[in-house]
Design a protein around this motif. Sequence first.
Motif, PDB file in Angstrom:
ATOM      1  N   GLY A 189       0.636  -9.320 -10.950  1.00 45.92           N
ATOM      2  CA  GLY A 189      -1.059  -8.521 -10.927  1.00 45.92           C
ATOM      3  C   GLY A 189      -1.334  -7.429  -9.842  1.00 45.92           C
ATOM      4  O   GLY A 189      -2.064  -7.305  -9.069  1.00 45.92           O
ATOM      5  N   GLU A 190      -0.379  -6.415  -9.984  1.00 45.22           N
ATOM      6  CA  GLU A 190      -0.645  -5.006  -9.085  1.00 45.22           C
ATOM      7  C   GLU A 190      -2.206  -4.125  -9.363  1.00 45.22           C
ATOM      8  O   GLU A 190      -2.429  -4.214 -10.251  1.00 45.22           O
ATOM      9  N   THR A 193      -7.837  -9.958  -3.098  1.00 46.17           N
ATOM     10  CA  THR A 193      -6.539 -10.396  -3.536  1.00 46.17           C
ATOM     11  C   THR A 193      -6.447 -11.508  -4.615  1.00 46.17           C
ATOM     12  O   THR A 193      -5.248 -11.382  -4.980  1.00 46.17           O
ATOM     13  N   THR A 194      -7.438 -11.912  -4.791  1.00 45.93           N
ATOM     14  CA  THR A 194      -7.369 -13.055  -5.464  1.00 45.93           C
ATOM     15  C   THR A 194      -7.958 -12.825  -7.073  1.00 45.93           C
ATOM     16  O   THR A 194      -6.675 -13.495  -7.937  1.00 45.93           O
ATOM     17  N   ALA A 195      -8.344 -11.531  -7.610  1.00 47.56           N
ATOM     18  CA  ALA A 195      -8.911 -11.321  -8.400  1.00 47.56           C
ATOM     19  C   ALA A 195      -7.679 -10.046  -8.969  1.00 47.56           C
ATOM     20  O   ALA A 195      -7.759  -9.990 -10.193  1.00 47.56           O
ATOM     21  N   ARG A 212      -0.386   2.247  -5.508  1.00 48.93           N
ATOM     22  CA  ARG A 212      -0.586   0.620  -5.985  1.00 48.93           C
ATOM     23  C   ARG A 212      -0.128  -0.198  -4.752  1.00 48.93           C
ATOM     24  O   ARG A 212       0.181   0.386  -3.674  1.00 48.93           O
ATOM     25  N   VAL A 213      -1.357  -1.221  -4.653  1.00 45.65           N
ATOM     26  CA  VAL A 213      -0.960  -2.395  -3.839  1.00 45.65           C
ATOM     27  C   VAL A 213      -0.650  -3.684  -4.595  1.00 45.65           C
ATOM     28  O   VAL A 213      -0.869  -3.905  -5.614  1.00 45.65           O
ATOM     29  N   LEU A 214       0.411  -3.730  -3.934  1.00 47.49           N
ATOM     30  CA  LEU A 214       1.125  -5.239  -4.259  1.00 47.49           C
ATOM     31  C   LEU A 214       1.285  -5.796  -3.126  1.00 47.49           C
ATOM     32  O   LEU A 214       1.002  -5.684  -2.275  1.00 47.49           O
ATOM     33  N   MET A 215       1.511  -7.011  -3.862  1.00 42.68           N
ATOM     34  CA  MET A 215       1.221  -8.106  -2.870  1.00 42.68           C
ATOM     35  C   MET A 215       2.291  -9.584  -3.183  1.00 42.68           C
ATOM     36  O   MET A 215       3.368  -9.233  -4.365  1.00 42.68           O
ATOM     37  N   TRP A 216       2.611  -9.532  -2.578  1.00 42.77           N
ATOM     38  CA  TRP A 216       4.047 -10.190  -1.909  1.00 42.77           C
ATOM     39  C   TRP A 216       4.160 -11.892  -1.609  1.00 42.77           C
ATOM     40  O   TRP A 216       2.749 -11.766  -0.448  1.00 42.77           O
ATOM     41  N   ASP A 217       5.042 -12.249  -1.999  1.00 41.47           N
ATOM     42  CA  ASP A 217       5.418 -13.904  -1.710  1.00 41.47           C
ATOM     43  C   ASP A 217       6.077 -14.316  -0.058  1.00 41.47           C
ATOM     44  O   ASP A 217       6.940 -13.747  -0.393  1.00 41.47           O
ATOM     45  N   PRO A 218       5.490 -14.126   1.083  1.00 42.14           N
ATOM     46  CA  PRO A 218       6.142 -14.378   2.338  1.00 42.14           C
ATOM     47  C   PRO A 218       7.189 -14.927   2.349  1.00 42.14           C
ATOM     48  O   PRO A 218       8.395 -15.226   2.750  1.00 42.14           O
ATOM     49  N   LEU A 222       0.581  -1.332   0.120  1.00 42.73           N
ATOM     50  CA  LEU A 222       0.239  -0.156  -0.064  1.00 42.73           C
ATOM     51  C   LEU A 222       1.162   1.058  -0.035  1.00 42.73           C
ATOM     52  O   LEU A 222       1.641   1.320   0.770  1.00 42.73           O
ATOM     53  N   GLY A 223       0.657   1.938  -0.504  1.00 45.75           N
ATOM     54  CA  GLY A 223       1.358   3.588  -1.055  1.00 45.75           C
ATOM     55  C   GLY A 223       0.917   4.792  -1.391  1.00 45.75           C
ATOM     56  O   GLY A 223      -0.488   4.475  -1.834  1.00 45.75           O
ATOM     57  N   GLN A 224       1.575   5.750  -1.123  1.00 45.54           N
ATOM     58  CA  GLN A 224       0.710   7.074  -1.893  1.00 45.54           C
ATOM     59  C   GLN A 224       1.194   7.273  -3.247  1.00 45.54           C
ATOM     60  O   GLN A 224       0.549   8.158  -4.149  1.00 45.54           O
ATOM     61  N   ASP A 225       1.674   5.850  -3.890  1.00 45.75           N
ATOM     62  CA  ASP A 225       2.123   5.726  -5.617  1.00 45.75           C
ATOM     63  C   ASP A 225       0.266   5.073  -5.966  1.00 45.75           C
ATOM     64  O   ASP A 225       0.681   4.687  -7.322  1.00 45.75           O
TER      65      ASP A 225
END
Length: 131
Positions: free
Chosen positions: A20-21, A54-56, A6-12, A1-4
């Motif tokens: 798929g951002e 987050t799935t779609a 974008r929502v980015l998903m990470w592999d822990p 989550l950011g001021q830009d």
Amino acid sequence: LGQDRRVLMWDPLTAKVLDGEVECTDAIICGDIGTVNGIVACGLASGEVQLVDTTARAIRGESMVPVLEEGRTAQPITCCAFNPTETILATVGHDGCVRFWDVDSQQETTSTEAPLCIKNTPKASTNWLLK
């Protein structure tokens, strides 16, 4: 989550960004990650809330726009939190207004003035609202 926006998903496990951002319509000020339904709530600088599936890897539905009294303008969302079943989202705006949203309909159900002690404070302060 950011001021830009974008929502980015990470592999822990690999610490790498997944494909798929998702881009919100405005800067993301705060968020909460749902563990039941895979939804991320993004509180925006515009005072709106967007839900990310987050799935779609997509915005779910339309932006959740606060109901405002005449003459008031939307203020940035400073913190948000799901209730344990993720059916209700509580948000607190920079104006100190606490709003409750029905997650399924994405409609505001009620709002009230926040107590002074939780205005502009971290997410932990909204947890009492949802217990």
